[in-house]
Design a protein around this motif. Structure first.
Motif, PDB file in Angstrom:
ATOM      1  N   LEU A  99     -17.359  -2.175   8.697  1.00  0.00           N
ATOM      2  CA  LEU A  99     -18.473  -0.913   8.652  1.00  0.00           C
ATOM      3  C   LEU A  99     -17.307   0.129   8.142  1.00  0.00           C
ATOM      4  O   LEU A  99     -16.486   0.347   8.415  1.00  0.00           O
ATOM      5  CB  LEU A  99     -19.571  -0.255   9.086  1.00  0.00           C
ATOM      6  CG  LEU A  99     -20.608  -1.500   9.336  1.00  0.00           C
ATOM      7  CD1 LEU A  99     -21.082  -1.451  10.760  1.00  0.00           C
ATOM      8  CD2 LEU A  99     -20.925  -2.062   8.347  1.00  0.00           C
ATOM      9  N   VAL A 100     -18.088   0.956   7.369  1.00  0.00           N
ATOM     10  CA  VAL A 100     -16.942   2.476   6.986  1.00  0.00           C
ATOM     11  C   VAL A 100     -17.223   3.674   7.439  1.00  0.00           C
ATOM     12  O   VAL A 100     -16.531   4.186   7.639  1.00  0.00           O
ATOM     13  CB  VAL A 100     -17.273   2.810   5.450  1.00  0.00           C
ATOM     14  CG1 VAL A 100     -17.254   1.723   3.928  1.00  0.00           C
ATOM     15  CG2 VAL A 100     -18.875   3.127   4.592  1.00  0.00           C
ATOM     16  N   ALA A 101     -18.238   3.773   8.354  1.00  0.00           N
ATOM     17  CA  ALA A 101     -18.445   5.227   8.891  1.00  0.00           C
ATOM     18  C   ALA A 101     -17.060   5.059  10.527  1.00  0.00           C
ATOM     19  O   ALA A 101     -16.525   6.112   9.863  1.00  0.00           O
ATOM     20  CB  ALA A 101     -19.655   4.944  10.081  1.00  0.00           C
TER      21      ALA A 101
ATOM     22  N   ARG B 289     -17.295 -10.576  -2.240  1.00  0.00           N
ATOM     23  CA  ARG B 289     -16.416  -9.446  -1.984  1.00  0.00           C
ATOM     24  C   ARG B 289     -16.121  -8.320  -2.898  1.00  0.00           C
ATOM     25  O   ARG B 289     -15.841  -7.129  -2.532  1.00  0.00           O
ATOM     26  CB  ARG B 289     -14.763 -10.158  -0.887  1.00  0.00           C
ATOM     27  CG  ARG B 289     -13.902  -8.990  -0.988  1.00  0.00           C
ATOM     28  CD  ARG B 289     -14.102  -9.068   0.496  1.00  0.00           C
ATOM     29  NE  ARG B 289     -14.046  -7.318   1.291  1.00  0.00           N
ATOM     30  CZ  ARG B 289     -13.943  -6.570   2.149  1.00  0.00           C
ATOM     31  NH1 ARG B 289     -15.044  -6.756   2.909  1.00  0.00           N
ATOM     32  NH2 ARG B 289     -12.955  -5.585   2.457  1.00  0.00           N
TER      33      ARG B 289
ATOM     34  N   PHE C  27       0.034   0.265  -4.286  1.00  0.00           N
ATOM     35  CA  PHE C  27      -0.304  -1.543  -4.786  1.00  0.00           C
ATOM     36  C   PHE C  27      -1.145  -1.286  -4.863  1.00  0.00           C
ATOM     37  O   PHE C  27      -2.808  -1.517  -3.320  1.00  0.00           O
ATOM     38  CB  PHE C  27       0.753  -1.914  -3.935  1.00  0.00           C
ATOM     39  CG  PHE C  27       1.981  -1.779  -4.099  1.00  0.00           C
ATOM     40  CD1 PHE C  27       2.596  -2.803  -5.573  1.00  0.00           C
ATOM     41  CD2 PHE C  27       2.960  -0.911  -3.679  1.00  0.00           C
ATOM     42  CE1 PHE C  27       4.084  -2.721  -5.785  1.00  0.00           C
ATOM     43  CE2 PHE C  27       4.698  -1.231  -4.338  1.00  0.00           C
ATOM     44  CZ  PHE C  27       4.608  -1.635  -4.605  1.00  0.00           C
TER      45      PHE C  27
ATOM     46  N   ALA D  61      -3.135  -0.760   4.133  1.00  0.00           N
ATOM     47  CA  ALA D  61      -4.480  -0.762   4.036  1.00  0.00           C
ATOM     48  C   ALA D  61      -5.364  -1.898   3.149  1.00  0.00           C
ATOM     49  O   ALA D  61      -6.242  -1.909   2.510  1.00  0.00           O
ATOM     50  CB  ALA D  61      -5.548   0.739   3.608  1.00  0.00           C
TER      51      ALA D  61
ATOM     52  N   LEU E  55     -23.757  -9.275   4.439  1.00  0.00           N
ATOM     53  CA  LEU E  55     -23.712  -9.411   2.656  1.00  0.00           C
ATOM     54  C   LEU E  55     -24.231 -11.021   2.152  1.00  0.00           C
ATOM     55  O   LEU E  55     -24.749 -10.990   0.956  1.00  0.00           O
ATOM     56  CB  LEU E  55     -21.776 -10.597   2.675  1.00  0.00           C
ATOM     57  CG  LEU E  55     -21.241  -9.099   2.833  1.00  0.00           C
ATOM     58  CD1 LEU E  55     -19.410  -9.341   3.413  1.00  0.00           C
ATOM     59  CD2 LEU E  55     -21.538  -8.135   2.138  1.00  0.00           C
TER      60      LEU E  55
ATOM     61  N   ASN F 267      -5.772  -0.557  -2.337  1.00  0.00           N
ATOM     62  CA  ASN F 267      -5.571   0.114  -2.950  1.00  0.00           C
ATOM     63  C   ASN F 267      -7.360  -0.088  -3.097  1.00  0.00           C
ATOM     64  O   ASN F 267      -8.032   0.101  -3.442  1.00  0.00           O
ATOM     65  CB  ASN F 267      -6.131   0.089  -4.755  1.00  0.00           C
ATOM     66  CG  ASN F 267      -6.139   1.406  -5.489  1.00  0.00           C
ATOM     67  OD1 ASN F 267      -6.536   2.388  -4.847  1.00  0.00           O
ATOM     68  ND2 ASN F 267      -6.587   0.390  -6.842  1.00  0.00           N
TER      69      ASN F 267
HETATM   70  C1  LIG Z   1     -20.938  -6.145  -0.780  1.00  0.00           C
HETATM   71  C2  LIG Z   1     -20.126  -5.566   0.461  1.00  0.00           C
HETATM   72  C3  LIG Z   1     -21.399  -4.636   0.912  1.00  0.00           C
HETATM   73  C4  LIG Z   1     -21.053  -3.843   1.847  1.00  0.00           C
HETATM   74  N1  LIG Z   1     -21.644  -2.475   2.414  1.00  0.00           N
HETATM   75  C5  LIG Z   1     -21.176  -2.268   3.183  1.00  0.00           C
HETATM   76  C6  LIG Z   1     -22.752  -0.709   3.707  1.00  0.00           C
HETATM   77  O1  LIG Z   1     -23.979  -1.574   3.413  1.00  0.00           O
HETATM   78  N2  LIG Z   1     -22.135  -0.137   5.026  1.00  0.00           N
HETATM   79  C7  LIG Z   1     -21.064   0.001   4.990  1.00  0.00           C
HETATM   80  O2  LIG Z   1     -21.103   0.688   6.223  1.00  0.00           O
HETATM   81  N3  LIG Z   1     -19.786  -1.379   5.131  1.00  0.00           N
HETATM   82  C8  LIG Z   1     -19.765  -2.102   4.089  1.00  0.00           C
HETATM   83  N4  LIG Z   1     -19.289  -3.334   3.626  1.00  0.00           N
HETATM   84  C9  LIG Z   1     -17.781  -3.227   4.143  1.00  0.00           C
HETATM   85  C10 LIG Z   1     -17.458  -2.096   3.525  1.00  0.00           C
HETATM   86  O3  LIG Z   1     -17.228  -2.062   2.628  1.00  0.00           O
HETATM   87  C11 LIG Z   1     -15.852  -2.280   4.417  1.00  0.00           C
HETATM   88  O4  LIG Z   1     -15.882  -2.740   5.661  1.00  0.00           O
HETATM   89  C12 LIG Z   1     -14.770  -1.343   3.549  1.00  0.00           C
HETATM   90  O5  LIG Z   1     -14.298  -1.602   2.409  1.00  0.00           O
HETATM   91  C13 LIG Z   1     -13.666  -1.655   4.061  1.00  0.00           C
HETATM   92  O6  LIG Z   1     -12.237  -0.546   3.176  1.00  0.00           O
HETATM   93  P1  LIG Z   1     -10.673  -1.041   3.530  1.00  0.00           P
HETATM   94  O7  LIG Z   1     -10.038  -0.498   2.758  1.00  0.00           O
HETATM   95  O8  LIG Z   1     -10.070  -2.080   4.416  1.00  0.00           O
HETATM   96  O9  LIG Z   1     -11.244  -2.530   2.671  1.00  0.00           O
HETATM   97  P2  LIG Z   1     -10.537  -2.755   1.258  1.00  0.00           P
HETATM   98  O10 LIG Z   1     -12.366  -1.707   0.187  1.00  0.00           O
HETATM   99  O11 LIG Z   1     -11.367  -3.874   1.289  1.00  0.00           O
HETATM  100  O12 LIG Z   1     -10.087  -2.694   0.261  1.00  0.00           O
HETATM  101  C14 LIG Z   1      -8.653  -3.345   0.622  1.00  0.00           C
HETATM  102  C15 LIG Z   1      -8.029  -3.452  -0.978  1.00  0.00           C
HETATM  103  O13 LIG Z   1      -6.396  -4.306  -0.633  1.00  0.00           O
HETATM  104  C16 LIG Z   1      -6.557  -4.901  -1.171  1.00  0.00           C
HETATM  105  N5  LIG Z   1      -4.713  -5.957  -0.631  1.00  0.00           N
HETATM  106  C17 LIG Z   1      -5.256  -6.665  -0.042  1.00  0.00           C
HETATM  107  N6  LIG Z   1      -3.937  -7.669   0.039  1.00  0.00           N
HETATM  108  C18 LIG Z   1      -3.480  -6.394  -0.787  1.00  0.00           C
HETATM  109  C19 LIG Z   1      -1.768  -6.821  -0.530  1.00  0.00           C
HETATM  110  N7  LIG Z   1      -1.305  -7.668  -0.204  1.00  0.00           N
HETATM  111  N8  LIG Z   1      -1.353  -5.959  -1.964  1.00  0.00           N
HETATM  112  C20 LIG Z   1      -2.309  -4.712  -2.121  1.00  0.00           C
HETATM  113  N9  LIG Z   1      -3.282  -4.713  -2.374  1.00  0.00           N
HETATM  114  C21 LIG Z   1      -3.734  -5.775  -1.483  1.00  0.00           C
HETATM  115  C22 LIG Z   1      -7.748  -5.629  -1.688  1.00  0.00           C
HETATM  116  O14 LIG Z   1      -7.185  -5.910  -2.953  1.00  0.00           O
HETATM  117  C23 LIG Z   1      -8.214  -4.994  -1.310  1.00  0.00           C
HETATM  118  O15 LIG Z   1      -8.503  -4.075  -3.375  1.00  0.00           O
HETATM  119  C24 LIG Z   1     -19.354  -3.988   2.558  1.00  0.00           C
HETATM  120  C25 LIG Z   1     -18.855  -4.964   2.289  1.00  0.00           C
HETATM  121  C26 LIG Z   1     -19.411  -5.373   0.498  1.00  0.00           C
HETATM  122  C27 LIG Z   1     -17.999  -6.345   0.324  1.00  0.00           C
END
Ligand SMILES: Cc1cc2nc3c(=O)[nH]c(=O)nc-3n(C[C@H](O)[C@H](O)[C@H](O)COP(=O)(O)OP(=O)(O)OC[C@H]3O[C@@H](n4cnc5c(N)ncnc54)[C@H](O)[C@@H]3O)c2cc1C
Ligand code: SRM
Ligand code: SF4
Ligand code: FES
Lengths: 822, 114
Positions: free
Chosen positions: A293-295, A135, A40, A113, A161, A16
């Motif tokens: 990174l998010v981009a 995190r 989930f 994801a 970080l 999520n």
């Molecule tokens: C403090 C911080 C600062 C940041 N600053 C920047 C920035 O300035 N610029 C930038 O581009 N990026 C930044 N990032 C990185 C960016 O936040 C991530 O790249 C982005 O959140 C990735 O998205 P995601 O959905 O892949 O992962 P997430 O956002 O981590 O989402 C994954 C989710 O899945 C959940 N999950 C994992 N396993 C399971 C499971 N088995 N069942 C159910 N749920 C599960 C996790 O709990 C989490 O909530 C930063 C990250 C952090 C931590």
């Protein structure tokens, strides 16, 4: 609706987070009725902006403000959210997933994801209480809680970080050390020169660096107590934050037999080898690359949503990436190559040591291949756009390094000012790198939806919603599009006309940047009037006094006359003198001394005050030190009737004499006054102790009022008389006089540290809520003891009788009049 | 240094500049002008005004000095040290007394200056 829903396919999303939910958002836009969606989430929260955790830690945003999709949003879109329950297994044969709580759901399409996990190196001691990663919300809560009670933190990791964690904790008031394995910081985003500049600036802001530092062990047995480096150095700490990197979270996919490498392997359509299963975000590996990174992740979300909506042509290509560091006032930008790769590449550098500005461009075949900027990053977007678009920069090779204005002027175009610069950008220019929003999207949203504020643009387009570093450009676009209809944003009210900063911001910066004098604050925060005014100077003097007890040199010139003269000025320029009468008690000896002083100095009026003591009114400036010396001789000290400080502690007779008294309220009052006298506050502070609920000491209109009952003491806070009468609210009940002292000291310290100058406890409590005071003083025993300790520490410097010092000759010139002979 | 000798005709030595704190003032009792406030600003300029606020007579010497201005301690009017004028919207003027600093000595006009 119903007809369509009967044919809906089932989409299950595992994770999520930012990638998963962005995909779902895009999908809802493309094909709103195609799927029944279940999400989930391992975390107990709705989807929030992970990037903004840095801002939450730095105290710039609250957790509520960073929610991207509220629970109401899920409900409105018919999405079932199962939060706080991770998926633990995936069965591809039956096309089902099962959660930790035992929920099994079938899917037609599955979207993984799961993001990534913080890297946890095999350091002995990692995992002890007092250690955490950076995190998620839980980590931030751990850090903020630790900052309340602890003083020292070590952050391991000098990447984005780690640095943001260090900075946030610094702003939380901790003393911060940072251990980094490499010789320079951010070595993956910056070259050595920029990394060194960064380290110098953060060092000046009070972060202690241990570069080339290899952590050997976390010390402590019950909880973390510090760190030992391989070279033997030890760093004590109450909290250890590990931020050395991330690793894609691939466990679920690997156990289900999907192809994984570093991440879950996906094709250009973000599909795993199983045609029913897609994956996006930090958990994936695309053409050998993983992501942090998010981009690029937003790009993946776009393509993946299109595929899920049935568009088989959507193809993902990783865009060029740029990075910024989210530390207020430290500007870093980088994109592409950090250095020339071979002899064909060209490097151009520019450095302005005085301004702390550094810039390096890497050129390849007449095009931009990389940019590293430090100090002034205003043109970062411009360089990055040319890098992305492969612009031929050869014609402006000579002036390129000097930035957009100069290069354009040299090329014959008019030198644009910053506002005109954003106006001149083409509609396709990307403004928000985090969310991939271009200029055209923003300007058309502003006109179509009649948006007038940054927040509204953010909510509608997501521009500047993540790292926030493009906020300025978005505001410039607002101003440009709306013309005179655009009203400058009003944030926290400015302290006074000398600055645009509000009180809270200034207080935070004093701690964060370790500012220790009024000129230093004014300089660091860009005061427009170099000497400030009669309204900001006393406030700054107080904030510094509160921030650096025992260290800060009080500035008498920034104090209002009463506090500088230690007496209350009257309408005719004379002064009134109020000696302290502890808890309202006096004696024949004291009364005799007061009578003698009144006669000796011909004092016109002697009056009993509303605060249970005696006021000598009409004392001339020259007489003050003499009056004080005589009162001192009889054992009396300043009553601070003149200060933003502790005034009186009123008491009633209590159980000593009164037939209803339940406890010795007088002795309690004296003890409270002995502990609190001399303390400086944002405004005046009054205490009272009543011996029973009849409340003869009027404790329920005091800043801190105590009412004795049979079983102990009720503590009441946030009352005052004055123009807006306010009764107190009950803080809690305690058992012993020692408790009363501890809670009182803690409450006053909280007020000292958090209220704005000239804000009494009543309006402060109304602003922050009694629940906040309870949370900090009542429900958090460790925090309370820490507040109390800080109060007593400050008191060890504050409890000096200012009268005795002046009677002995301090500031003699302030009291005497010069008489030149003609 | 003897603070009572006359240096130049029409000027009286009052004190050393260092006897006045920066961003502060001292009060001088003069036979000619009554109570006078001598200010020393952060840039070490000296100013002298009658120690009476044009509003209700507050002792300007006791105010907070910022730049070349002082805020009156009684009701916070801001008085320009150079001209003695109150800052708008308030209206009024505190009387100026000519003052100069020579070799670190503050001299106040004792003659029939305006
Ligand atoms: C403090 C911080 C600062 C940041 N600053 C920047 C920035 O300035 N610029 C930038 O581009 N990026 C930044 N990032 C990185 C960016 O936040 C991530 O790249 C982005 O959140 C990735 O998205 P995601 O959905 O892949 O992962 P997430 O956002 O981590 O989402 C994954 C989710 O899945 C959940 N999950 C994992 N396993 C399971 C499971 N088995 N069942 C159910 N749920 C599960 C996790 O709990 C989490 O909530 C930063 C990250 C952090 C931590
Ligand atoms: C001397 C005294 C009146 C008296 O003769 O009794 C007094 C005198 C002044 N009060 Fe008071 N207050 C005095 C008790 C009170 C009380 C009663 C009490 O303390 O129990 C109150 C109501 C309780 C309270 O504070 O909540 C009181 C509420 C105020 C207020 C309104 C405060 C508020 O928060 O709204 C002001 C205005 C302000 O501070 O801005 C004020 C301001 C003042 C000032 C400082 C006005 C001023 O700026 O010159 C007066 C200074 C007189 C002087 O030079 O001494 N005084 N004042 C009392 C001194 C008590 C003491 O021993 O220290
Ligand atoms: S009630 Fe008003 S007049 Fe009386 S002491 Fe307080 S401030 Fe002054
Ligand atoms: S007397 Fe100076 S402002 Fe009122």
């Amino acid at each position: 609706m119903n007809m369509i829903s009967a044919q809906r396919q089932r989409l299950v999303v595992v994770g999520n987070g930012m990638a998963g939910m962005r995909t779902v958002e895009n999908l809802l836009r493309l094909a709103p009725h195609r799927y029944d969606i279940t999400v989930f989430g391992a975390e107990p929260h709705p989807n929030y902006d992970r990037i903004a955790l840095s801002s939450v830690l730095a105290g710039e945003k609250s957790l509520d403000e960073i929610v991207i999709n509220s629970r109401a949003w899920y409900a409105e879109n018919d999405i079932r959210l199962i939060s706080g329950d991770p998926v633990v297994s995936l069965d591809r044969a039956t096309q089902t997933v099962t959660s930790a709580a035992g929920i099994t759901l079938p899917y037609d399409r599955l979207l993984i994801a799961t993001g990534s996990n913080p890297l946890a190196p095999p350091i002995p001691g990692l995992g002890l209480p007092g250690t955490c990663a950076f995190r998620d919300i839980a980590d931030v809560e751990t850090m903020i809680a630790a900052a309340r009670t602890g003083r020292r933190v070590v952050v391991i990791g000098g990447g984005l970080l780690g640095l943001e964690a260090a900075w946030g904790l610094k702003r939380q008031g901790m003393s911060v050390a940072l251990v980094h394995l490499m010789p320079t910081l951010l070595e993956r985003q910056l070259d050595a020169t920029a990394g060194t500049l960064l380290q110098r600036d953060l060092d000046r802001r009070g972060i202690a660096f241990f570069t080339n530092g290899q952590t050997e062990q976390i010390l402590g047995t019950e909880r973390a107590e510090g760190l030992r480096l391989a070279d033997g150095r030890e760093i004590p700490a109450d909290l250890v934050v590990v931020a050395i990197g991330i690793r894609p979270n691939i466990g679920l996919a690997r156990d289900a037999g999907l192809e994984v490498n570093r991440g879950i392997v996906v094709d250009d359509g973000l599909r795993t080898e199983d045609p029913h299963i897609h994956a996006v975000g930090e958990c994936v590996e695309h053409r050998g690359q993983v992501f942090g990174l998010v981009a690029p992740i937003w790009e993946q979300a776009k393509v993946c949503a299109a595929r899920l909506a049935g568009d088989e042509s959507a193809t993902y290509v990783t865009p060029p990436l740029s990075t910024r560091l989210k530390i207020t006032g430290v500007d870093v930008f980088s994109a592409g190559a950090l250095a020339a790769a071979d002899e064909a590449d060209e490097e151009i550098t520019f450095q302005d040591v005085a301004r702390g500005v550094y810039r390096k461009l890497v050129l390849r075949d007449g095009k931009m291949a990389g940019v590293v900027m430090y100090g002034d990053v205003a043109d970062g977007g411009w360089y990055f756009q040319m890098l992305r678009e492969g612009t031929n920069v050869a014609p402006m090779r000579d002036t390129l390094i000097l930035g957009r204005a100069v290069a354009m002027a040299a090329a014959g175009a008019a030198a644009p000012d910053p506002a005109a610069a954003v106006a001149a950008l083409p509609d396709t220019a990307e403004i928000c790198g985090c969310n991939g929003v271009c200029k055209g999207t923003i300007t058309s949203a502003i006109t179509e939806h009649e948006l007038t504020t940054l927040e509204a643009v953010r909510a509608r387009t997501k521009a500047s919603a993540s790292c926030g570093s493009c906020s300025g450009q978005v505001e410039a676009l607002l101003a440009h599009t709306l013309g005179s209809d655009y009203a400058e944003p009003t944030g926290e009210k400015a302290m006074c006309k000398c600055t645009s900063h509000g009180h809270d911001h200034v207080r935070r910066e004093i701690l964060a940047q370790t500012l220790k004098s009024i000129p230093a604050v004014m300089q660091a925060l860009g005061w427009t009037r170099p000497e400030g005014c009669a309204s900001c100077r006393p406030a700054l003097n107080y904030y510094l006094l509160c921030a650096w007890p025992g260290e800060y040199q009080d500035d008498a010139r920034s104090r209002f006359v009463n506090e500088r003269m230690h007496a209350n000025i009257q309408k005719d320029g004379t002064y009134s003198v109020v000696p302290r009468m502890w808890g309202g008690l006096t004696s024949a000896k004291e009364l005799r001394a007061i009578a003698e002083v009144a006669e000796r100095y011909d004092i016109p009026t002697v009056k009993v005050t509303g605060g249970q003591r005696i006021d000598l009114l009409g004392v001339k400036r020259e007489q003050l030190p003499h009056v004080w010396r005589d009162l001192n001789a009889a054992g009396m000290v300043s009553g601070h009737a003149y200060g933003k400080s502790l005034r009186t502690v009123k008491t009633c007779v209590g159980s000593e004499w009164c037939r209803f008294g339940t406890q010795d309220s007088t002795a309690m009052g004296v003890a409270l006054e002995k502990m609190t006298w001399g303390s400086w506050h944002p405004h005046k502070v009054k205490l009272a102790v009543s011996g029973c609920p009849r409340n003869c000491a009027e404790a329920t209109i005091k800043d801190f009022g105590v009412i004795a009952v049979d079983s102990g003491w009720e503590l009441h806070v946030g009352g005052n008389g004055g123009i807006h009468l306010r009764g107190t609210e009950l803080l809690c009940k305690v058992a012993t006089p020692e408790d009363v002292l501890e809670y009182c000291g803690a409450f006053l310290q909280l007020y000292r540290e958090e209220a704005r100058y000239l804000e009494r406890t009543a309006p402060w409590i109304e602003r922050v809520g009694i629940a906040h005071a309870r949370a900090r003083v009542v429900e958090d025993p460790e925090g309370r003891r820490a507040l109390y300790a800080r109060f007593l520490h400050a008191q060890s410097f504050a409890q000096k009788d200012p009268w005795a010092e002046r009677a002995a000759g301090t500031d003699a010139g302030a009291f005497s009049t010069l008489v030149p002979a003609e | 240094m003897d603070g009572s000798i006359m240096r130049t005709a029409g000027w009286t030595e009052v004190c050393r500049l260092d006897d006045i704190p920066r961003q502060g003032a001292r009060v001088v009792a003069t036979p000619k002008h009554g109570q006078v406030a001598i200010f020393r600003t952060l840039d070490d300029t000296a100013f002298a005004l009658e120690d009476r606020c044009p509003h209700k007579g507050g002792p300007l010497s006791q105010g907070i000095v910022h730049g070349h201005a002082v805020t009156c301690p009684l009701h916070s009017w801001v008085i320009d040290l150079g001209s003695g004028e109150a800052a708008a919207p308030d209206k009024g003027c505190a009387r100026r007394i000519p003052v100069r600093v020579e070799d670190g000595i503050v001299l106040l006009a004792s003659g029939a200056q305006p």
